[in-house]
Design a protein around this motif. Structure first.
Motif, short mmCIF file in Angstrom:
data_model
loop_
_atom_site.label_atom_id
_atom_site.label_comp_id
_atom_site.label_asym_id
_atom_site.label_seq_id
_atom_site.Cartn_x
_atom_site.Cartn_y
_atom_site.Cartn_z
N PHE A 1 42.23 33.14 37.20
CA PHE A 1 42.87 33.51 38.24
C PHE A 1 42.93 32.00 38.97
CE2 PHE A 1 40.46 37.07 39.22
CZ PHE A 1 41.27 37.92 38.92
N ILE B 1 46.41 32.79 41.46
CA ILE B 1 45.83 33.10 42.64
C ILE B 1 44.80 32.81 43.02
CG2 ILE B 1 44.91 35.66 42.41
CD1 ILE B 1 45.82 36.14 39.78
N LYS C 1 52.82 28.65 43.96
CA LYS C 1 52.19 30.44 43.43
C LYS C 1 52.81 30.63 42.09
CE LYS C 1 54.61 30.63 48.03
NZ LYS C 1 55.88 31.58 48.08
N THR C 2 51.75 32.26 42.44
CA THR C 2 51.16 32.55 40.75
C THR C 2 53.25 32.59 41.07
OG1 THR C 2 49.32 34.32 42.17
CG2 THR C 2 50.36 34.90 40.59
N SER C 3 53.94 33.72 41.43
CA SER C 3 55.29 34.30 41.14
C SER C 3 55.99 32.76 40.41
CB SER C 3 55.80 34.56 42.29
OG SER C 3 56.06 33.51 43.15
N VAL D 1 54.30 32.49 36.70
CA VAL D 1 54.51 33.59 36.28
C VAL D 1 56.50 33.24 35.18
CG1 VAL D 1 55.56 35.37 35.68
CG2 VAL D 1 53.56 34.93 36.43
N LEU E 1 49.36 36.67 33.24
CA LEU E 1 48.12 36.88 33.10
C LEU E 1 47.24 38.55 32.81
CD1 LEU E 1 44.86 36.59 34.38
CD2 LEU E 1 44.94 37.30 35.85
N PRO F 1 45.17 40.90 33.52
CA PRO F 1 44.04 41.29 34.67
C PRO F 1 42.65 41.85 33.78
CG PRO F 1 45.76 42.35 35.12
CD PRO F 1 45.89 42.03 34.13
N ALA G 1 57.64 45.99 35.54
CA ALA G 1 57.07 46.39 36.64
C ALA G 1 56.58 44.58 36.09
CB ALA G 1 55.82 46.46 37.12
N TYR H 1 59.26 41.52 35.79
CA TYR H 1 60.47 41.83 36.74
C TYR H 1 60.64 39.87 37.43
CZ TYR H 1 56.70 38.29 39.42
OH TYR H 1 56.63 37.14 40.11
N PHE I 1 64.92 40.38 35.95
CA PHE I 1 65.44 41.38 36.18
C PHE I 1 66.71 41.57 35.84
CE2 PHE I 1 62.24 44.10 39.15
CZ PHE I 1 61.57 44.34 37.46
#
Lengths: 239, 298, 299, 208
Positions: A45, A50, A69-71, A74, A80, A82, A99, A102, A105
């Motif tokens: 995490f 996270i 940040k996580t976004s 990625v 990840l 999970p 999803a 994303y 997109f």
């Protein structure tokens, strides 16, 4: 490609990671073994952004990740999978996969292509693509979770205990899938309690206990180490 | 025949309630929060657009688009001030109260822009026609058709677009979405803006049917939206539509058979009854169960 | 003291009652949108007992509170399975049913040559107790102040008892409460009932002070205001809600140049206060610190 | 005294356990261990009434615990702590025993000797974790339990802290109380328990 140095993370009052350092190399399957509560999930995490670390650095392809940040992470290509085969139970299989993509997109064709290749890789998902993900069996959900992560075109896949709570037969299938992915050249960091299965496919192994790395080496070396063997390979949580 | 007429009136007007309830449900589904400032956002956007119209005469379509834009913006303001800062166990209550405070603020701003208390709102197609013996107002029919159209757009956005997909993802499992790196802050802003746009269209339709705007419009929107949503079942979108239509039906029948003064009493009695007997609303109790399950996880 | 100041102070006291009733319900972990109904029921009951049946003022107030208590108990039992938004909406529905029904009830009478009695939306006029007894505004302010002080002191005494401690645990962490063997429901029911009675007491005094009541006074605005007072004031001590009332009525409404923009300022202020003090200004944590300072039990 | 008879529980289609049987005798100190998802916490939740089993019987002496509310079971003397320390953030420790002051004074010696006394005027966020865990155990002890479940009491402890905690349990938990320590680490239970049980996925409880 991933370099973690002196990581400290707390869960409220509990210090879950105390000074963890490790490396994961490109194209390799790096496995982090340890008993329940050793801080394995916390480690993942923290890498995935996270949880925020108190101290230490996380470098991925020479970029510092510990403050973003996580976004964003990625987008850097760290994805990840999970624990507990977390899927969106009320979204359909295809929506779950979408999803996962994303962050891309904008590129519709690319996403479509990936979707097709996922269906090719996991034909069972194609059969059920309109079904709600919650109605899939445990093994299928795990496949879906892996496929969803792959949809993000990860450079490094972080897998959190993919075998937890699955029947032995399905555990084998999941490990075969992981092995295949690794053989295809995808870099993976795998967190597991199932030491026997994991060490059979890993390139490099770390042992994590009470938030500290207690061993680092190849699977062969672990066989030699009697203490570790008794502590983890014979652990009762491995059944 | 009379009953049929009443029901048609009720359904036609109920479609407006449905639109309001849908906007509410959207936010409740995603954020699990109640935005009490919702109605006053719509009121302020309407009053503001009228005010601009009085200065620059932007026309009915100008008003329409300005309402949409301002309502989306005000909703984002509400989100940033009342919802974004509050998370955690007590966040829901605190942000509800906070949004109430902003409700006061927005209402007061509206009354500054609306010193005469009421203003006429431009309407179109004010004609009516008879279908055999049934009296049907064209604008109400129009309202109904637009409501159906809007609802389809709503579902299209939610089920066929990428943002809709993420929105549903966040609403079902925000934690998981976060783990996948979905920027939930952005999604929640999007949800607020979307709910603002959607609500503004609903408000425009209702106001042009009524052809006037009063300071009570905001309160009215919030209350009817909330009640219709609770009647239908919290968080369920089909429930919101059914709740709205049901509310319209009940109200028009009560007005017809008991008199206008009993309308709201009956609405609230039915709401109380449904809450006591079947708290999940007409469309099942999915959310209530989820909440319980969450509280049981120790 | 100027008449204006006295009126403001009396209003602060009167609205403190309904704020305190919202406070008690928030302590057991619920949010009520309907305390204004009990405020209204208290006011109407007092008016009815006093005007129609010529009860003494004390027994009118007492019976008003009793009715509020019983109705609140009834409401809490009716909604025993509801919590969160569901409970809030149920209380709102109850309150609106009350308010709208008062619009429909008409039973006007004439008393000593003056029109009085229930009269729908035109309200209940001529509740003339303060005139009959020659009580000037200052006198009435003292009456409300003393009543409020007694109430706050009894709440402080309650605060030290196990009832309040348990109720707070029920409100904060119902799972912990149950694991300690605390039965949650009686606390909820009792607190909601008491809150109804306190709100009713405030309503009764409000009716006396105003000599005139109408259903529109007891709308949702009043109820949600009482919540806002408590939330910004804080749930730590019974003076929290009073602080909230003071900030709104005392500071904003009374400072004339601000009063025009009162709601714009108050609304924004509440939202901003809540960002920095999500548990209110006198939060339970701050209350604990205060207690730590004053009541160090030698441990 | 506490008895599980062929208890089964599943969540969302996944079987946590079926046909779970065990008996816990008075004064017995048992360690219960098992991997992730084998239902350790679920077992506590069922025993303390926070969850209902799908099938089977749970008896305390002659009383069936099924259908009793958590507070009723707690009053029967079955007490527990929680995996996540459940102390109110806004109260100082002294106010978190939830027993009459007299009882605190009567047990002051124990509170002092266990090292909590210095922290009584602090908020939980100002105390180290071992203190909070001890605090939870003490709170349960002051409520005179007959059976005490400890859910992951040593999670996040270092070796020294763990030893100190085990010493604390041995010293202050009366031997008449049945103690169940549920953990996936085995160190603590090896130090204090006389018996240990293992839970495995889809298998009956194993006595080890």
């Amino acid at each position: 490609m991933l370099e973690v140095n002196g990581l400290v993370t707390s869960y409220g009052l509990i210090k879950a990671l105390r000074n963890v350092s490790l490396q994961a190399e490109k194209g390799k399957l790096t496995c982090i073994l340890g008993p329940n509560g050793a801080g394995k999930s916390t480690l993942l995490f923290t890498i995935a952004g996270i949880l925020k670390s108190d101290m230490g650095s996380i470098k991925f392809l020479n970029k510092e990740l510990s403050k973003i940040k996580t976004s964003e992470i990625v987008k850097e290509g760290l994805v990840l999978v999970p624990e507990n085969r977390l899927v969106f139970p009320h979204l359909s299989v295809s929506e779950n996969l979408l999803a996962g993509a994303y962050s891309r997109f904008g590129k519709k064709n690319e996403v479509e292509e990936d979707l097709e290749s996922m269906y090719k890789r996991f034909p069972i998902l194609k059969e059920r693509y309109l079904q709600e993900a919650g109605t899939l069996s445990g093994g299928e959900q795990q496949m879906l979770a892996v496929a969803r992560a792959l949809m993000a075109r990860p450079k490094l896949l972080l897998m959190d205990e993919p075998s937890v709570g699955l029947a032995p037969k399905i555990v084998n299938t999941i490990f075969e899938i992981i092995k295949t992915l690794s053989d295809e050249g995808i870099s993976i960091v795998l967190v597991e309690q199932n030491a026997v299965k994991a060490s059979a496919i890993a390139d490099h192994i770390y042992l994590l206990d009470q938030g500290e790395i207690t061993f680092s080496g190849t699977p062969d070396q672990i066989e030699d180490n009697d203490i570790i063997k008794r502590a983890y390979l014979g652990d009762i949580s491995e059944s | 025949m009379e009953f049929l007429q009443t029901c048609i009136d009720g359904l036609l007007f109920g479609s407006a309630y449905s639109l309001l309830a849908l906007s509410f449900s959207l936010l409740f589904g995603v954020m699990k929060r109640i935005n009490l400032a919702f109605g006053s956002t719509l009121l302020l956007s309407a009053v503001f657009s009228l005010w601009i119209d009085s200065l620059f005469s932007i026309g009915i379509f100008g008003i329409f688009f300005l309402m949409i834009a301002s309502s989306a913006l005000i909703n984002i303001y509400v989100e940033k001030l009342c919802f974004y800062p509050h998370s955690g166990k007590y966040g829901a209550t605190v942000s509800m109260i906070s949004s109430f405070a902003i409700w006061m603020q927005l209402d007061e701003m509206s009354s500054f822009l609306l010193p005469d208390r009421t203003a006429s709102f431009p309407s179109f197609l004010p004609d009516s026609f008879f279908l055999k013996d049934l009296f049907i107002r064209i604008d109400q029919l129009f309202l109904f058709l637009i409501a159906v159209f809007m609802t389809s757009i709503f579902f299209y956005v939610l089920y066929k677009t990428n943002y809709g997909l993420l929105l549903r993802g966040v609403s079902f499992d925000g934690e998981l979405a976060k783990k996948l790196g979905v920027n939930s802050g952005k999604i929640s802003s999007f949800a607020f803006a979307f709910s603002g746009i959607f609500g503004a269209i609903a408000a425009f339709l209702i106001l042009s049917t009524e052809s006037q705007v009063t300071p009570f419009f905001g309160f009215w929107c919030t209350l009817k939206g909330l009640v219709a949503m609770m009647l239908g079942g919290i968080g369920s979108l089909p429930g919101a539509i059914i709740g709205g239509l049901f509310l319209g039906l009940v109200e028009s029948n009560v007005i017809n058979y008991l008199g206008a003064e009993y309308r709201d009493i009956c609405t609230y009695l039915i709401l109380l009854f449904i809450l006591v007997v079947k708290p999940g609303g007409i469309m099942g109790s999915a959310l209530l169960r989820d909440e319980r399950a969450a509280s049981e996880r120790i | 003291m100027s008449l204006y100041l006295i009126t403001v102070l009396t209003n602060i006291c009167l609205f403190s009652f309904i704020a305190l009733s919202a406070y008690l319900i928030l302590i057991v972990g619920e949010v009520s949108f309907g305390q204004q109904a009990f405020f209204g029921i208290g006011a109407y009951s007092l008016a009815i007992f006093f005007v129609y049946f010529d009860f003494s003022i004390i027994s009118s107030i007492f019976f008003g509170m009793l009715i509020c208590f019983c109705l609140a108990l009834f409401l809490s039992l009716l909604t025993i399975k509801l919590s969160g938004l569901y409970f809030a909406m149920a209380t709102l529905a109850f309150a609106e049913v009350f308010r709208l029904s008062m619009n429909l009830v008409r039973f006007p009478i004439e008393k000593e040559g003056r029109a009085t009695g229930l009269n729908g939306p035109e309200g209940f006029e001529n509740i003339r107790w303060i005139f009959e007894n020659n009580i000037d505004p200052l006198g009435f302010f003292y009456i409300t102040l003393i009543t409020l002080t007694i109430l706050v002191i009894s709440l402080f005494i309650l605060e030290r008892s196990f009832i309040m401690k348990n109720a707070r645990i029920v409100g904060k962490d119902i799972i912990l409460a149950q694991s300690l063997g605390i039965r949650p429901r009686p606390y909820r029911v009792f607190f909601i009932g008491t809150a109804g009675a306190i709100s009713g007491l405030g309503g009764a005094l409000f009716a006396l002070a105003n000599t005139y009541i109408e259903p529109a006074m007891f709308g949702m605005m009043l109820g949600v205001h009482s919540l806002a007072y408590t939330i910004i004031g804080g749930l730590g001590l019974p003076i929290g809600p009073l602080l909230g009332v003071f900030i709104d009525i005392g500071l904003l409404e009374s400072i004339r140049f601000l009063s025009e923009y009162r709601m714009i300022i108050f609304g924004g202020l509440v939202a901003i206060i809540l960002i920095f003090y999500p548990e209110g200004i006198i939060s339970p944590r701050i209350a604990s610190r205060i207690k730590r300072l004053f009541f160090n039990k030698g441990l | 005294m506490l008895e599980f008879k062929s208890v089964g529980k599943s969540f969302g289609g996944i079987n946590i356990f079926e046909n779970l049987n065990f008996q816990l005798k008075k004064g017995e100190w048992v360690g219960l261990t098992g991997g992730n998802g084998t239902g350790k916490s679920t077992l506590i939740n069922i025993a303390t009434g926070f969850q209902l089993p799908d099938e089977g019987k749970v008896n305390l002496g002659n009383v069936s615990l099924l259908g009793l509310k958590p507070w009723q079971i707690a009053r029967l003397g079955v007490k527990r702590n929680f995996q996540s320390v459940r102390l109110s953030e806004s109260l100082i420790l002294r106010d978190q025993f939830f027993v009459p002051d007299k009882k605190i004074f009567d047990n002051l010696e124990m509170i002092q000797a266990s090292g909590i006394k210095g922290f009584l005027n602090r908020f939980p966020s100002e105390c180290p974790l071992p203190i909070l865990r001890k605090m939870e155990v003490l709170r349960a002890l002051l409520h005179s339990p007959s059976i005490l479940f400890l859910d992951e009491p040593s999670a996040g402890f270092s070796q020294e802290e763990l030893h100190e905690f085990s010493q604390f349990l041995i010293t202050y938990v009366p031997s008449s109380i049945s103690l169940v320590i549920v953990e996936h680490r085995t160190e603590l239970m090896q130090l204090v328990c006389t018996k240990s049980w293992g839970l495995f996925l889809n298998e009956p409880l194993r006595i080890m």
